[in-house]
Write an enzyme that holds these catalytic residues in place. Structure first.
Site, PDB file in Angstrom:
ATOM      1  N   HIS A 111       0.861  -1.182   0.000  1.00 58.40           N
ATOM      2  CA  HIS A 111       0.000   0.000   0.000  1.00 58.40           C
ATOM      3  C   HIS A 111       0.899   1.233   0.000  1.00 58.40           C
ATOM      4  O   HIS A 111       2.044   1.167   0.444  1.00 58.40           O
ATOM      5  CB  HIS A 111      -0.925  -0.007   1.214  1.00 58.40           C
ATOM      6  N   CYS A 143      -7.464  -0.877   3.447  1.00 58.58           N
ATOM      7  CA  CYS A 143      -8.145  -1.688   4.451  1.00 58.58           C
ATOM      8  C   CYS A 143      -9.090  -0.829   5.287  1.00 58.58           C
ATOM      9  O   CYS A 143      -8.670   0.178   5.876  1.00 58.58           O
ATOM     10  CB  CYS A 143      -7.121  -2.359   5.363  1.00 58.58           C
TER      11      CYS A 143
END
Length: 317
Positions: A214, A245
């Site tokens: 990420h 997330c």
């Protein structure tokens, strides 16, 4: 394509996770036809591996309530490798019936994040995976393991490398020979990538290793570069940088597929994809979700994309 950097692999294999990981947190339901159109655009760009959907409770993740419908469109294509995330035996049964090539089972290296993410302890998650493994034994469906928070936890801070190794060993014992290290929190650094890849190669040399970053702190591509320098060939990314997330504070999106492909091609690493068509797919993803996405190459274009001098004003003075 540029000359290959010494030590880098000749090819990188990219799994596109945008249809699942990228879209799952979108607040409004993305129409099934839009999901299918996005996957088709990504196929046209040369991608062949997809995390297509997840077989979860529609109440828990309404965005994935059309999992079987999306799978039905692509399941008979022999040139694609289609995976789906499954959280439990019921989801596994649905995924097997839908014709996935592999089921992705995921748990966190961090106990606290696992509790937040799936409301189970790590031990409880592994017990559930054993049931799924038994279901998979009677099918042609493979198992893949994903280790969330493999580089750090938003609640505990550092995650010990031994916890990651232990999780990977548990996956191996369940029959998984493909394991993804997930940077769920965007806490990975190149140094941590080197440490964790080295540890897993020492303890599980026969396991195929994938990296999933990420870009929360702006070093997602630096971590991918570190992975390439270590010879890692499998990566997961999300078109346009979709995703993040929902159970991590201040989380931002995945590394953008087109940005990762640009890095690979400019480093002499082949991906089998067409960057221009990936950029088009990123713009399609942006239109589908109705907001600007964080991918950079979709905005700037490739390095050698030129403009006419008339398109830019001339400085005065």
């Amino acid at each position: 394509m540029a000359s290959r950097i010494n030590g880098f692999p000749e090819q990188a294999v990219i799994t596109e996770v945008g249809p699942r990981d990228g879209l799952q947190s979108e607040p409004g339901f993305v129409p099934t036809d839009d999901k299918i159109a996005l996957i088709r655009a990504l196929i046209d760009a040369g991608l062949r591996r997809f995390e297509v959907t997840s077989f979860v409770s529609p109440r828990a993740v309404p965005q994935m309530r059309d999992a079987a419908e999306v799978m039905a469109v692509f399941r008979d294509r022999d040139d694609l490798h289609l995976t789906a995330l499954v959280p439990n035996a019921r989801g596994a049964e649905a995924a097997i019936e839908a014709g996935v090539d592999a089921m992705v089972l995921f748990a966190s290296a961090s106990e606290s994040h696992n509790l937040k993410n799936v409301n189970r302890s790590r031990a409880e998650s592994l017990q559930g995976f054993a049931k799924i493994a038994r279901l998979a034994e009677g099918s042609d469906v493979h198992l893949q393991g994903a280790i969330a928070t493999a580089f750090g936890c938003p609640f505990e801070g550092n995650v010990d490398v031994q916890a990651v190794v232990d999780q990977a060993k548990a996956y191996r014992d369940l029959g998984m020979d493909y394991i993804t290290l997930g940077d769920t929190t965007g806490m990975a650094t190149p140094a941590l990538v080197a440490e964790r890849v080295g540890a897993l190669r020492s303890f599980l040399p026969e396991t195929d290793l994938a990296l999933h970053f990420h870009n929360t702190r702006g070093v997602g591509l630096a971590c991918a570069y570190a992975g390439l320098s270590l010879g890692v060939t499998h990566y997961e990314s999300s078109i346009g940088g979709l995703g993040g997330c929902p159970f991590v504070p201040r989380a931002t999106g995945n590394v953008a597929t087109e940005d990762l492909v640009y890095l690979c091609h400019e480093s002499g690493v082949e991906t089998g994809t067409d960057l221009g068509r990936l950029i088009d797919a990123a713009h399609l993803a942006e239109r589908i979700v109705g907001r600007e996405l964080p991918g950079q190459i979709m905005k700037a274009g490739p390095r050698l994309q030129t403009a006419s001098m008339d398109s830019v004003r001339t400085a005065n003075g």
